[in-house]
Design an enzyme around this catalytic site. Structure first.
Site, short mmCIF file in Angstrom:
data_model
loop_
_atom_site.label_atom_id
_atom_site.label_comp_id
_atom_site.label_asym_id
_atom_site.label_seq_id
_atom_site.Cartn_x
_atom_site.Cartn_y
_atom_site.Cartn_z
N ARG A 588 9.37 -3.91 0.51
CA ARG A 588 10.38 -2.89 0.19
C ARG A 588 9.68 -1.81 -0.64
NH1 ARG A 588 15.46 -5.71 -2.53
NH2 ARG A 588 16.28 -3.58 -2.59
N HIS A 589 10.28 -0.66 -0.71
CA HIS A 589 9.79 0.41 -1.60
C HIS A 589 9.86 -0.07 -3.04
CE1 HIS A 589 14.01 0.74 -2.59
NE2 HIS A 589 14.24 0.68 -1.28
N ASN A 595 18.63 1.71 -7.04
CA ASN A 595 18.52 0.26 -7.27
C ASN A 595 18.88 -0.05 -8.72
OD1 ASN A 595 15.54 -0.11 -5.19
ND2 ASN A 595 17.69 -0.34 -4.64
N ARG A 640 12.11 7.15 -1.14
CA ARG A 640 11.65 6.01 -1.94
C ARG A 640 10.51 5.26 -1.26
NH1 ARG A 640 16.90 5.32 -0.35
NH2 ARG A 640 17.69 3.35 0.48
N GLU A 661 16.87 2.87 5.89
CA GLU A 661 17.77 1.78 5.49
C GLU A 661 19.06 1.80 6.30
OE1 GLU A 661 18.19 -0.93 4.82
OE2 GLU A 661 18.51 -1.39 2.71
N HIS A 727 13.01 -0.98 3.77
CA HIS A 727 14.18 -1.24 2.93
C HIS A 727 14.70 -2.65 3.14
CE1 HIS A 727 14.45 3.14 2.27
NE2 HIS A 727 13.93 3.17 3.48
O1 LIG Z 1 23.22 -5.37 3.32
P1 LIG Z 1 23.10 -5.43 1.84
O2 LIG Z 1 22.96 -6.82 1.29
O3 LIG Z 1 24.17 -4.63 1.18
O4 LIG Z 1 21.66 -4.77 1.55
C1 LIG Z 1 21.36 -3.47 2.00
C2 LIG Z 1 21.31 -2.56 0.80
O5 LIG Z 1 20.07 -2.73 0.14
C3 LIG Z 1 19.72 -1.54 -0.59
C4 LIG Z 1 19.67 -1.84 -2.07
O6 LIG Z 1 20.90 -2.32 -2.53
O7 LIG Z 1 18.52 -1.13 0.01
P2 LIG Z 1 17.26 -0.31 -0.62
O8 LIG Z 1 16.31 -1.37 -1.09
O9 LIG Z 1 16.67 0.53 0.44
O10 LIG Z 1 17.76 0.54 -1.73
C5 LIG Z 1 20.84 -0.54 -0.22
O11 LIG Z 1 20.42 0.77 -0.13
C6 LIG Z 1 21.35 -1.08 1.09
O12 LIG Z 1 22.63 -0.61 1.47
#
Ligand SMILES: O=P(O)(O)OC[C@H]1O[C@@](CO)(OP(=O)(O)O)[C@@H](O)[C@@H]1O
Ligand SMILES: Nc1ncnc2c1ncn2[C@@H]1O[C@H](COP(=O)(O)OP(=O)(O)O)[C@@H](O)[C@H]1O
Length: 775
Positions: A588-589, A595, A640, A661, A727
């Protein structure tokens, strides 16, 4: 105001008006935009930069000017520039399409205070159609009275951007006052010169020994002979043809009678997935075939367990796929179409989205009965990669959402006749041997067809199937049940065959009780000769021949009489598969500002911890890939990931939109708490079925998997290492492919920040290792 060198609000405004009227000519900005290009809703994206190494204290460069976005000449509302490098400040903003000129000045002031406020000397700056007018390269500020003059170099860039691009950056801008710092980086870039390098003493450098960072893999793929992970021979279990319970356990099969009924104690893999935690699978198409495990009623495949009161009053388990429930959210994908299309039960629909679902619907609407069911029948001499190919294809098709199962005839043979059969059993002049082998092949085929009648879509039938007679038997059995495509693996490279044979003797259960390698080798060579004597290459029916394909270059793939969506995908997948060992690094970034705030989606920059990870990652990659001549870094198009990749030197970087993402649609930028509060129904729908839940105006996990297919194909095709910086949701989906995790588990796969998952692609399959660079 009031400090020497500062000017009143009116003062700035008056001057602006005066100079604006007289403006014209002069030097152009670095980017220029023709006014005509603005038609059609495009807007001007302006990026300003200032550079001065001497600026110190609390003073931050700001921009103040005629447009509301830059404060409407109110210094209190001036936009602060962001520090990009130690001596470089930058600010980006968009200008409404109807503006003719944009007047502004730079000023210096503390970020959150009104004074002191030092306004730059000289006339107001004018930006017309993206071009800066006048002598624009320098900004002078009188500091400490008139004693000290601070000189900044000024850079300006302007781009025409579409409303769509703007929508994304505008939101980010409004929410965070943190405009993207990565605009202008082309889709493919490489920073070769060590511009900043990894900073010694900053905590970014790593131990020389990367093993120091290795952490256990939470759910390591089973270290199992691939054929053992194929479907459990149901017919053998039912007919009592098993030898003993001990024998079943030797092959990773739990005796039905030993399965207990409670939800917590049942460990069953009902979609036939190879999962070390789950070691029994059953299926049933008619009641006579149904396997009655104590307290278990099985209904087709994938599912969650819910207690069921059986008619006889016994407590049982009912397996519910969560599909077709009247309460399912509107956002579920193709599955919810099923009832409307007259398919009877929604359970006949694949657990998939996009092209996979579209093809399934078309097959059911327009195809013949067999069209929806496909048997891939492997053909080839022993040690030619049949089982390897079967396992890989099964993994790929399941990941795409096709109900797929691998049937390995060797597993049937070992269960029925034991594993210690000598080469004589395989002789072409041993009628009992031939009959016994045909019998287990027929049993496996029967099981496969039964399974298809129960909802299975693609059966991979793995045996040598090396004579026309055997293949003819299989074609007869398939008539009216499924379509057959033969997949023949041919290898003419003696060194590869030799390696394969060595692997066989080391790994196959057939030689597990043979401690003497040479004796094993001799027996296997004899077995091979027995097969070679009668081997007849495929020339009949629909077929795909893979000839010398393992190196990823050269070789041939021949196809005959192949058509349709799924066969097409299979051919494409096989064309791109090879055995060249190489690592794929998934991460991941670094931690982003969203976050930190617990907000989903968005396009924010990295937090301090995230920036540190970016440096550590660069350092890690430098060490891990130092002996690699070529490697590529793949990122998404969100900043990111691009910022995380930016300290990595020397490797080409490629931005993939497909790696962005999961699109959280209307929930983008919200916290989970906010979603729960303002959209409780959406929150609940997602909690119930996270795999298929599609955010309003966004995506589901199944959508993400569909768009990642080209990424998987490209990862299979690459022969050099690849680093994928993406992501959480996207990496869950990619990882599920490599780790062969069932689709239903994808949304909950652990995918921690600041950790690298190394997938080693090799001649025996996929191995995994994890490195945690930061807590
Ligand atoms: O499907 P869930 O468990 O919500 O995980 C996805 C989520 O993870 C996240 C962080 O909460 O990704 P990211 O690491 O790219 O920031 C959200 O942007 C994204 O909606
Ligand atoms: N297309 C191929 N041609 C040759 N060798 C292959 C191919 N695909 C995989 N292999 C190699 O062959 C080895 C043995 O393969 P396996 O699948 O057990 O053989 P088979 O099922 O044909 O007896 C695998 O570990 C892999 O390294």
């Amino acid at each position: 105001m009031g400090t020497s060198g500062s000017k009143s609000i009116d003062g700035i405004g008056a001057e602006a008006a005066g100079v604006g009227a007289a403006g014209g000519g002069g030097e152009a900005g670095e980017g220029a935009a023709s006014p005509e290009a603005w038609h059609g809703g495009a807007q001007l994206y302006v990026s300003l930069k200032m550079e001065n190494a001497r600026i110190s204290g609390d003073l931050v460069p700001h921009v103040c000017g005629s447009e509301p976005i830059i404060g409407s000449w109110d210094p209190a509302r001036a936009l602060a520039m962001e520090r990009e490098l130690a001596s470089m400040w930058q600010l980006s903003f968009v200008v409404p399409p109807d503006h003719e000129t944009l007047d502004f000045k730079f000023l210096l002031k503390p970020k959150d205070a009104a004074t002191p406020c030092i306004i730059e000397e000289g006339p107001t700056r004018l930006l017309t159609g993206g071009m800066l007018e006048g002598d624009v390269r320098v900004a002078l500020f009188k500091h400490n009275g008139d004693d000290e003059v601070l000189e900044f170099r000024v850079f300006n860039k302007a781009d025409i951007v579409s409303p769509l691009e703007l929508a994304a950056s505008w939101r980010v801008y409004k929410e965070n006052f943190q405009p993207s710092r990565v605009r202008g980086i082309p889709d493919i870039s490489i920073n070769v010169a060590p511009t900043h390098g990894t900073e010694e003493g900053s905590g970014a450098t790593l131990e020389l020994d990367l093993e120091h960072y290795v952490v256990p893999t939470p759910t390591a793929p089973p270290n199992e002979y691939p054929a053992n992970l194929a479907a459990t021979p149901a017919s053998l279990i039912q007919t009592g043809a098993l030898q003993t319970n001990d024998m079943l356990l030797n092959y990773g099969i739990q005796s039905p009678s030993s399965v207990s009924a409670g939800p917590s104690s049942v460990s069953a893999d009902f979609d036939g997935h190879s999962n070390h935690k789950k070691n029994i699978e059953t299926w049933a198409t008619d009641s006579s075939k149904k396997i009655q495990t104590s307290g278990l009623v099985e209904s087709k495949s994938v599912g969650t367990f819910t207690p069921l009161q059986k008619p006889d009053g016994q407590k049982g388990m009912f397996i519910d796929r969560g599909v077709g429930s009247p309460k399912l959210p509107k956002s579920t994908s193709a599955c919810s179409l099923a009832s409307g299309l007259g398919f009877g039960s929604a359970k006949t629909m694949p657990e998939a989205a996009g092209a996979v679902a579209a093809a399934a619907v078309a097959d059911r609407l327009h195809g013949s009965k067999e069209d929806g069911k496909l048997a891939i029948v492997l053909v080839g001499l022993p040690a030619r990669g049949k089982t390897f190919t079967a396992v890989k294809l099964t993994r790929y098709l399941r990941w795409l959402g096709h109900e797929t199962r691998h049937f390995n005839v060797g597993k049937y043979r070992r269960l029925k006749h034991g594993a210690n059969l000598s080469a004589d059993f395989f002789r072409d002049d041993n009628p009992e041997g031939i009959e016994a082998r045909n019998e287990v092949a027929a049993l496996a085929m029967e099981d496969m067809i039964d399974w298809m009648h129960g909802g299975g879509q693609v059966g991979i039938f793995d045996a040598t199937n090396s004579t026309r007679k055997r293949r003819c038997m299989l074609m007869k059995m398939a008539e009216g049940n499924c379509k057959i495509i033969f997949l023949e693996t041919i290898c003419n490279d003696p060194s590869i065959i030799e390696r394969n044979i060595r692997l066989k003797i080391q790994q196959s259960p057939d030689y597990a009780d043979q401690p003497d390698y040479e004796a094993g080798l001799q027996d296997f060579m004899e077995r091979l000769m027995n097969y070679e004597k009668v081997y007849e290459p495929v020339g009949e029916g629909s077929y795909i021949k893979m000839i010398d394909m393992v190196k990823g270059q050269g070789g041939q793939l021949q196809v005959n009489n192949i058509s349709g969506y799924l066969p097409g995908r299979i051919v494409f997948f096989l064309v791109n598969s090879h055995l060249t060992p190489r690592p794929i690094l998934l991460t991941r970034h670094g931690e982003s500002l969203h976050n930190v705030r617990g907000r989903v989606g968005g396009d924010t920059v990295l937090s301090e911890a995230g920036e540190l990870y970016a440096k550590k990652l660069a350092n890690f990659i430098e060490k891990r890939l130092k002996s690699e001549k070529t490697a590529t870094i793949w990122t998404s198009t969100l900043q990111r990931t691009i910022l995380t990749a930016s300290p990595i030197l020397g490797f080409p970087k490629i931005q993939w939109r497909a790696l962005d993402e999961i699109n959280s649609g209307v929930c983008d930028g919200m916290t989970y708490e906010e979603i729960k509060k303002t959209m409780p129904e959406e929150f609940e729908s997602r909690r119930k079925d996270k795999l298929r839940y599609r955010y309003p105006r966004g995506e589901s996990y199944l959508d993400v998997i569909q768009r990642l297919e080209p990424v998987i194909i490209e990862l299979e095709r690459q022969r050099a290492p690849v680093v994928v910086i993406s992501h959480q949701a996207v990496l869950r989906a990619l990882y599920a492919y490599f780790a062969d995790r069932p689709l239903r588990e994808v949304p909950d796969i652990e995918m921690p920040l600041h950790t690298i998952i190394e997938i080693q692609m090799g001649v025996t399959g996929v191995e995994e290792k994890r490195y945690k660079l930061m807590d």
